[in-house]
Design a protein around this motif. Structure first.
Motif, PDB file in Angstrom:
ATOM      1  N   LEU A  34      -4.908  -3.320  -4.801  1.00 38.11           N
ATOM      2  CA  LEU A  34      -4.982  -3.467  -3.345  1.00 38.11           C
ATOM      3  C   LEU A  34      -3.803  -2.839  -2.608  1.00 38.11           C
ATOM      4  CD1 LEU A  34      -6.323  -7.118  -2.962  1.00 38.11           C
ATOM      5  CD2 LEU A  34      -7.589  -4.968  -2.764  1.00 38.11           C
ATOM      6  N   SER A  35      -2.767  -2.447  -3.334  1.00 38.04           N
ATOM      7  CA  SER A  35      -1.582  -1.894  -2.671  1.00 38.04           C
ATOM      8  C   SER A  35      -1.642  -0.374  -2.503  1.00 38.04           C
ATOM      9  CB  SER A  35      -0.316  -2.286  -3.435  1.00 38.04           C
ATOM     10  OG  SER A  35      -0.299  -1.671  -4.707  1.00 38.04           O
ATOM     11  N   THR A  36      -2.739   0.243  -2.893  1.00 44.68           N
ATOM     12  CA  THR A  36      -2.855   1.690  -2.724  1.00 44.68           C
ATOM     13  C   THR A  36      -3.135   2.034  -1.262  1.00 44.68           C
ATOM     14  OG1 THR A  36      -5.239   1.768  -3.132  1.00 44.68           O
ATOM     15  CG2 THR A  36      -3.773   1.933  -5.080  1.00 44.68           C
ATOM     16  N   GLU A  37      -2.812   3.229  -0.885  1.00 48.56           N
ATOM     17  CA  GLU A  37      -3.069   3.692   0.479  1.00 48.56           C
ATOM     18  C   GLU A  37      -4.570   3.686   0.770  1.00 48.56           C
ATOM     19  OE1 GLU A  37      -2.469   7.708   3.179  1.00 48.56           O
ATOM     20  OE2 GLU A  37      -1.101   7.340   1.505  1.00 48.56           O
ATOM     21  N   GLN A  38      -5.373   4.077  -0.240  1.00 52.39           N
ATOM     22  CA  GLN A  38      -6.827   4.080  -0.068  1.00 52.39           C
ATOM     23  C   GLN A  38      -7.341   2.672   0.231  1.00 52.39           C
ATOM     24  OE1 GLN A  38      -7.570   5.682  -3.893  1.00 52.39           O
ATOM     25  NE2 GLN A  38      -7.970   7.749  -3.137  1.00 52.39           N
ATOM     26  N   ALA A  39      -6.828   1.680  -0.506  1.00 52.49           N
ATOM     27  CA  ALA A  39      -7.268   0.301  -0.283  1.00 52.49           C
ATOM     28  C   ALA A  39      -6.872  -0.178   1.106  1.00 52.49           C
ATOM     29  CB  ALA A  39      -6.690  -0.621  -1.363  1.00 52.49           C
ATOM     30  N   ASN A  40      -5.658   0.109   1.515  1.00 50.87           N
ATOM     31  CA  ASN A  40      -5.207  -0.292   2.852  1.00 50.87           C
ATOM     32  C   ASN A  40      -6.073   0.329   3.934  1.00 50.87           C
ATOM     33  OD1 ASN A  40      -3.093  -1.941   1.981  1.00 50.87           O
ATOM     34  ND2 ASN A  40      -1.694  -0.208   1.833  1.00 50.87           N
ATOM     35  N   ASN A  41      -6.417   1.609   3.776  1.00 52.99           N
ATOM     36  CA  ASN A  41      -7.235   2.304   4.773  1.00 52.99           C
ATOM     37  C   ASN A  41      -8.667   1.772   4.811  1.00 52.99           C
ATOM     38  OD1 ASN A  41      -5.094   3.933   5.507  1.00 52.99           O
ATOM     39  ND2 ASN A  41      -5.693   5.608   4.171  1.00 52.99           N
ATOM     40  N   LYS A  42      -9.252   1.499   3.659  1.00 55.04           N
ATOM     41  CA  LYS A  42     -10.654   1.096   3.583  1.00 55.04           C
ATOM     42  C   LYS A  42     -10.878  -0.388   3.891  1.00 55.04           C
ATOM     43  CE  LYS A  42     -12.440   5.008   2.104  1.00 55.04           C
ATOM     44  NZ  LYS A  42     -13.498   5.732   2.779  1.00 55.04           N
ATOM     45  N   LEU A  43      -9.932  -1.241   3.494  1.00 59.40           N
ATOM     46  CA  LEU A  43     -10.124  -2.677   3.666  1.00 59.40           C
ATOM     47  C   LEU A  43      -9.543  -3.214   4.969  1.00 59.40           C
ATOM     48  CD1 LEU A  43      -9.504  -3.876   0.010  1.00 59.40           C
ATOM     49  CD2 LEU A  43     -11.689  -3.537   1.181  1.00 59.40           C
ATOM     50  N   GLY A  44      -8.499  -2.569   5.469  1.00 59.23           N
ATOM     51  CA  GLY A  44      -7.900  -3.003   6.724  1.00 59.23           C
ATOM     52  C   GLY A  44      -7.380  -4.433   6.660  1.00 59.23           C
ATOM     53  N   THR A  45      -7.333  -5.080   7.832  1.00 59.31           N
ATOM     54  CA  THR A  45      -6.789  -6.441   7.909  1.00 59.31           C
ATOM     55  C   THR A  45      -7.741  -7.423   8.587  1.00 59.31           C
ATOM     56  OG1 THR A  45      -5.675  -5.884   9.980  1.00 59.31           O
ATOM     57  CG2 THR A  45      -4.393  -5.615   7.946  1.00 59.31           C
ATOM     58  N   ASP A  46      -8.940  -6.978   8.940  1.00 58.75           N
ATOM     59  CA  ASP A  46      -9.888  -7.846   9.654  1.00 58.75           C
ATOM     60  C   ASP A  46     -10.443  -8.964   8.770  1.00 58.75           C
ATOM     61  OD1 ASP A  46      -9.512  -6.235  11.835  1.00 58.75           O
ATOM     62  OD2 ASP A  46     -11.363  -5.091  11.556  1.00 58.75           O
ATOM     63  N   ILE A  47     -10.582  -8.686   7.480  1.00 54.68           N
ATOM     64  CA  ILE A  47     -11.130  -9.656   6.533  1.00 54.68           C
ATOM     65  C   ILE A  47     -10.031 -10.008   5.529  1.00 54.68           C
ATOM     66  CG2 ILE A  47     -12.914 -10.109   4.795  1.00 54.68           C
ATOM     67  CD1 ILE A  47     -14.048  -9.697   7.619  1.00 54.68           C
ATOM     68  N   SER A  48      -9.854 -11.300   5.272  1.00 54.19           N
ATOM     69  CA  SER A  48      -8.876 -11.763   4.281  1.00 54.19           C
ATOM     70  C   SER A  48      -9.588 -12.014   2.960  1.00 54.19           C
ATOM     71  CB  SER A  48      -8.211 -13.052   4.747  1.00 54.19           C
ATOM     72  OG  SER A  48      -7.524 -12.838   5.961  1.00 54.19           O
ATOM     73  N   PHE A  49      -8.878 -11.771   1.857  1.00 55.61           N
ATOM     74  CA  PHE A  49      -9.447 -11.941   0.525  1.00 55.61           C
ATOM     75  C   PHE A  49      -8.571 -12.894  -0.279  1.00 55.61           C
ATOM     76  CE2 PHE A  49     -10.588  -7.692   2.019  1.00 55.61           C
ATOM     77  CZ  PHE A  49     -11.966  -7.729   1.890  1.00 55.61           C
ATOM     78  N   TYR A  50      -9.215 -13.865  -0.933  1.00 54.99           N
ATOM     79  CA  TYR A  50      -8.510 -14.852  -1.749  1.00 54.99           C
ATOM     80  C   TYR A  50      -9.158 -14.892  -3.135  1.00 54.99           C
ATOM     81  CZ  TYR A  50      -6.689 -16.279   2.760  1.00 54.99           C
ATOM     82  OH  TYR A  50      -6.088 -16.294   3.995  1.00 54.99           O
ATOM     83  N   PHE A  51      -8.351 -14.636  -4.146  1.00 56.20           N
ATOM     84  CA  PHE A  51      -8.847 -14.565  -5.519  1.00 56.20           C
ATOM     85  C   PHE A  51      -8.602 -15.876  -6.255  1.00 56.20           C
ATOM     86  CE2 PHE A  51      -8.403 -10.314  -4.113  1.00 56.20           C
ATOM     87  CZ  PHE A  51      -9.406  -9.607  -4.753  1.00 56.20           C
ATOM     88  N   GLY A  52      -9.528 -16.203  -7.159  1.00 55.63           N
ATOM     89  CA  GLY A  52      -9.362 -17.391  -7.993  1.00 55.63           C
ATOM     90  C   GLY A  52      -9.187 -18.641  -7.155  1.00 55.63           C
ATOM     91  N   ASP A  53      -8.070 -19.341  -7.400  1.00 54.32           N
ATOM     92  CA  ASP A  53      -7.812 -20.575  -6.648  1.00 54.32           C
ATOM     93  C   ASP A  53      -6.622 -20.431  -5.697  1.00 54.32           C
ATOM     94  OD1 ASP A  53      -5.723 -20.593  -8.434  1.00 54.32           O
ATOM     95  OD2 ASP A  53      -6.281 -22.464  -9.412  1.00 54.32           O
ATOM     96  N   GLN A  54      -6.440 -19.219  -5.155  1.00 55.19           N
ATOM     97  CA  GLN A  54      -5.394 -19.019  -4.157  1.00 55.19           C
ATOM     98  C   GLN A  54      -5.651 -19.946  -2.964  1.00 55.19           C
ATOM     99  OE1 GLN A  54      -5.778 -14.767  -3.465  1.00 55.19           O
ATOM    100  NE2 GLN A  54      -3.901 -14.366  -4.617  1.00 55.19           N
ATOM    101  N   VAL A  55      -4.580 -20.372  -2.341  1.00 56.25           N
ATOM    102  CA  VAL A  55      -4.663 -21.321  -1.228  1.00 56.25           C
ATOM    103  C   VAL A  55      -5.095 -20.600   0.056  1.00 56.25           C
ATOM    104  CG1 VAL A  55      -3.350 -22.964   0.164  1.00 56.25           C
ATOM    105  CG2 VAL A  55      -2.892 -22.765  -2.282  1.00 56.25           C
TER     106      VAL A  55
END
Length: 144
Positions: A34-55
């Protein structure tokens, strides 16, 4: 007759190659992917993502659990490169689903490669072969 014999010989030579096809399942870092430039450009900040049992905060609204299964061409790519690329594709699908449903987050994201559900805060599973790499994810779309 010679053409038929040549075709049969060629087919018999290719059979062993398919029996040695690679399908290595590995765990890869979510943070690195998720830290790649491509990921930042494509995913943006409008939607948050939480993996596993992250709070995350208490959901105001739940829209359901959704799955994605993506494949990509892995030919002439390292497993890491192919897996990061196909993971991003799966994440984009989850983002688009969240937007479509009216959510602003995807929670409890888990890997589901070959129907083997695994939960991790830090890694995702990717199957990498000679020609194809694949990632399958599930997550719940919510409004936080």
């Amino acid at each position: 007759m010679k053409n038929t014999l040549a075709a049969i010989t060629l087919a018999l030579c290719l059979i062993p190659a398919t029996s040695f096809a690679r399908d290595d399942i590995g765990n890869y870092s979510v943070t690195d992917a998720l830290s790649t430039e491509q990921a930042n450009n494509k995913l943006g900040t409008d939607i948050s993502f939480y993996f596993g049992d992250q709070v995350y905060g208490e959901p105001q609204q739940q829209f359901g659990e959704f799955s994605t299964s993506k494949k990509t061409n892995a030919f002439n790519k390292s497993d890491l490169e192919a897996c990061h690329w196909v993971f991003l594709s799966a994440m984009i699908t989850l983002k688009e689903r969240a937007i479509k449903e009216g959510g602003n987050a995807v929670i409890e994201i888990k890997s589901n490669y070959k129907n083997n559900l695994t939960s991790s805060n830090d890694t995702f599973q990717c199957g990498a072969g000679t020609f194809v790499a694949g990632v399958a994810l599930t997550g719940k779309v919510v409004k936080l």
